[in-house]
Design a protein around this motif. Structure first.
Motif, PDB file in Angstrom:
ATOM      1  N   UNK A  83       0.862  -1.172   0.107  1.00  0.00           N
ATOM      2  CA  UNK A  83      -0.075   0.195   0.034  1.00  0.00           C
ATOM      3  C   UNK A  83       0.857   1.220   0.108  1.00  0.00           C
ATOM      4  N   UNK A  84       0.467   2.423  -0.496  1.00  0.00           N
ATOM      5  CA  UNK A  84       1.264   3.634  -0.574  1.00  0.00           C
ATOM      6  C   UNK A  84       2.080   3.965   0.952  1.00  0.00           C
ATOM      7  N   UNK A  85       1.224   3.803   2.059  1.00  0.00           N
ATOM      8  CA  UNK A  85       1.882   4.142   3.169  1.00  0.00           C
ATOM      9  C   UNK A  85       3.185   3.141   3.594  1.00  0.00           C
ATOM     10  N   UNK A  86       2.690   1.748   3.227  1.00  0.00           N
ATOM     11  CA  UNK A  86       3.792   0.702   3.350  1.00  0.00           C
ATOM     12  C   UNK A  86       5.078   1.031   2.495  1.00  0.00           C
ATOM     13  N   UNK A  87       4.917   1.699   1.500  1.00  0.00           N
ATOM     14  CA  UNK A  87       6.115   1.722   0.295  1.00  0.00           C
ATOM     15  C   UNK A  87       6.654   2.851   1.032  1.00  0.00           C
ATOM     16  N   UNK A  88       6.007   3.961   1.610  1.00  0.00           N
ATOM     17  CA  UNK A  88       6.493   5.052   2.102  1.00  0.00           C
ATOM     18  C   UNK A  88       7.815   4.627   3.347  1.00  0.00           C
ATOM     19  N   UNK A  89       7.321   3.593   4.226  1.00  0.00           N
ATOM     20  CA  UNK A  89       8.061   3.104   5.337  1.00  0.00           C
ATOM     21  C   UNK A  89       9.171   2.297   4.634  1.00  0.00           C
ATOM     22  N   UNK A  90       8.882   1.582   3.563  1.00  0.00           N
ATOM     23  CA  UNK A  90       9.969   0.676   3.030  1.00  0.00           C
ATOM     24  C   UNK A  90      11.133   1.820   2.136  1.00  0.00           C
ATOM     25  N   UNK A  91      10.842   2.524   1.798  1.00  0.00           N
ATOM     26  CA  UNK A  91      11.550   3.671   1.447  1.00  0.00           C
ATOM     27  C   UNK A  91      12.624   4.202   2.388  1.00  0.00           C
ATOM     28  N   UNK A  92      11.763   4.605   3.512  1.00  0.00           N
ATOM     29  CA  UNK A  92      12.307   5.122   4.660  1.00  0.00           C
ATOM     30  C   UNK A  92      13.579   4.047   5.145  1.00  0.00           C
ATOM     31  N   UNK A  93      13.096   2.563   5.277  1.00  0.00           N
ATOM     32  CA  UNK A  93      14.055   1.703   5.754  1.00  0.00           C
ATOM     33  C   UNK A  93      15.226   1.636   4.766  1.00  0.00           C
ATOM     34  N   UNK A  94      15.064   1.761   3.447  1.00  0.00           N
ATOM     35  CA  UNK A  94      16.364   1.487   2.495  1.00  0.00           C
ATOM     36  C   UNK A  94      17.271   2.725   2.716  1.00  0.00           C
ATOM     37  N   UNK A  95      16.697   4.025   3.147  1.00  0.00           N
ATOM     38  CA  UNK A  95      17.683   5.102   3.565  1.00  0.00           C
ATOM     39  C   UNK A  95      18.217   4.820   4.923  1.00  0.00           C
ATOM     40  N   UNK A  96      17.564   4.170   5.721  1.00  0.00           N
ATOM     41  CA  UNK A  96      18.256   3.922   6.948  1.00  0.00           C
ATOM     42  C   UNK A  96      19.532   3.014   6.918  1.00  0.00           C
ATOM     43  N   UNK A  97      18.883   1.877   6.027  1.00  0.00           N
ATOM     44  CA  UNK A  97      19.879   0.658   5.885  1.00  0.00           C
ATOM     45  C   UNK A  97      21.261   1.097   5.008  1.00  0.00           C
ATOM     46  N   UNK A  98      20.972   2.007   4.246  1.00  0.00           N
ATOM     47  CA  UNK A  98      22.278   2.531   3.507  1.00  0.00           C
ATOM     48  C   UNK A  98      22.937   3.587   4.421  1.00  0.00           C
ATOM     49  N   UNK A  99      22.717   3.976   5.594  1.00  0.00           N
ATOM     50  CA  UNK A  99      23.699   4.952   6.328  1.00  0.00           C
ATOM     51  C   UNK A  99      22.837   6.341   6.371  1.00  0.00           C
ATOM     52  N   UNK A 100      21.652   6.626   6.256  1.00  0.00           N
ATOM     53  CA  UNK A 100      21.066   7.751   6.293  1.00  0.00           C
ATOM     54  C   UNK A 100      20.811   7.811   8.083  1.00  0.00           C
ATOM     55  N   UNK A 101      20.790   9.040   8.467  1.00  0.00           N
ATOM     56  CA  UNK A 101      20.507   9.281   9.988  1.00  0.00           C
ATOM     57  C   UNK A 101      19.009  10.256   9.894  1.00  0.00           C
ATOM     58  N   UNK A 102      18.485  10.253  11.051  1.00  0.00           N
ATOM     59  CA  UNK A 102      17.198  11.113  11.314  1.00  0.00           C
ATOM     60  C   UNK A 102      16.188  10.909  10.078  1.00  0.00           C
ATOM     61  N   UNK A 103      16.037   9.533   9.870  1.00  0.00           N
ATOM     62  CA  UNK A 103      15.004   9.378   8.842  1.00  0.00           C
ATOM     63  C   UNK A 103      13.660   9.412   9.612  1.00  0.00           C
ATOM     64  N   UNK A 104      12.852  10.012   8.498  1.00  0.00           N
ATOM     65  CA  UNK A 104      11.312  10.472   9.075  1.00  0.00           C
ATOM     66  C   UNK A 104      10.395  10.026   7.957  1.00  0.00           C
ATOM     67  N   UNK A 105       9.383   9.233   8.148  1.00  0.00           N
ATOM     68  CA  UNK A 105       8.331   9.227   7.284  1.00  0.00           C
ATOM     69  C   UNK A 105       7.242  10.426   7.668  1.00  0.00           C
ATOM     70  N   UNK A 106       7.085  11.417   6.658  1.00  0.00           N
ATOM     71  CA  UNK A 106       6.345  12.607   6.741  1.00  0.00           C
ATOM     72  C   UNK A 106       4.890  12.533   5.701  1.00  0.00           C
ATOM     73  N   UNK A 107       4.671  11.611   5.091  1.00  0.00           N
ATOM     74  CA  UNK A 107       3.710  11.708   4.282  1.00  0.00           C
ATOM     75  C   UNK A 107       2.290  11.714   4.818  1.00  0.00           C
ATOM     76  N   UNK A 108       1.301  12.259   4.025  1.00  0.00           N
ATOM     77  CA  UNK A 108      -0.048  12.215   4.697  1.00  0.00           C
ATOM     78  C   UNK A 108      -0.363  13.609   4.267  1.00  0.00           C
ATOM     79  N   UNK A 109      -1.873  13.977   4.941  1.00  0.00           N
ATOM     80  CA  UNK A 109      -2.611  15.020   4.543  1.00  0.00           C
ATOM     81  C   UNK A 109      -1.565  16.219   4.871  1.00  0.00           C
ATOM     82  N   UNK A 110      -1.376  17.077   4.165  1.00  0.00           N
ATOM     83  CA  UNK A 110      -0.654  18.402   4.521  1.00  0.00           C
ATOM     84  C   UNK A 110       0.894  18.255   4.285  1.00  0.00           C
ATOM     85  N   UNK A 111       1.243  17.249   3.609  1.00  0.00           N
ATOM     86  CA  UNK A 111       2.514  16.948   3.522  1.00  0.00           C
ATOM     87  C   UNK A 111       3.398  17.781   2.444  1.00  0.00           C
ATOM     88  N   UNK A 112       2.730  18.524   1.767  1.00  0.00           N
ATOM     89  CA  UNK A 112       3.358  19.200   0.700  1.00  0.00           C
ATOM     90  C   UNK A 112       4.468  18.606  -0.006  1.00  0.00           C
TER      91      UNK A 112
END
Length: 202
Positions: A83-112
């Protein structure tokens, strides 16, 4: 307009049991400070040992879950079934897996336009929009223009990227190139996920 809730991705322990050992040592030290009376020392030692065992088990369980999730992150077919929300979290995990920090999922109403925000390994701010589309739905120029209107000026991105399970139309691709937005289509996502291709910030 409502501000979307920011959900910081949980970081999993890499060295199971380290926190438990620290806690064990701390409680033993506390027992010594209390005067070393045998009954008090004995029960504090029991508590410390129990706490260390439980903490070690939790750390091992978390590490195993992280290992499983890392293995699953390389299976590109899973992204198409999300689902779209699951996909957002999956992409966030890829960022974390590959060394990113301060990873946040901010999608939703008003996410601009921002779905995932993180700090890359070299310290840049990356803003990602996620498009979990089917194979017959392409990311179009209007999608890119909406994101392009906010990724730099509102979200202060150093790197902006659109990640999709589909492909981009030619006008959308042209817009991305003209405005410096990284385009991660299904093929590039597969490379990123399996570590045979670069991450969006590379």
């Amino acid at each position: 307009m409502a501000t979307p809730a920011r959900r910081t991705l949980q970081s999993f322990p890499i060295t199971p049991g380290s926190a438990a050992v620290t806690g064990f040592a701390g409680l033993l030290a506390l027992a010594c400070l209390l005067g070393g009376s045998f009954p008090g020392f004995f029960w504090l030692a029991v508590i410390a040992a129990t706490s260390a065992i439980i903490g070690n088990r939790k750390a091992k369980r978390a590490a195993e879950l992280y290992r499983i999730r890392t293995l699953r992150s390389t299976e590109i077919a899973r992204y198409h079934a999300m689902a779209p929300t699951e996909f957002e979290h999956a992409i966030a995990f890829l960022c974390q897996r590959d060394g990113c920090s301060n990873v946040q999922v901010v999608g939703g109403a008003g996410d601009l336009g921002a779905d995932v925000i993180a700090t890359t390994p070299d310290g840049r701010r990356i803003v990602i929009q996620c498009k979990r589309y089917g194979p017959t739905t392409k990311v179009g120029s209007p999608d890119m223009q909406r994101f392009g209107g906010t990724c730099w000026s509102v979200h202060r991105a150093h790197v902006a990227a659109v990640v999709t399970t589909s492909v981009f139309t030619k006008p959308a691709a042209n817009y991305g190139v003209q405005h410096g937005i990284r385009l991660i289509d299904v093929s590039a996502l597969g490379g990123w996920a399996t570590r045979t291709g670069p991450a969006p910030w590379m």
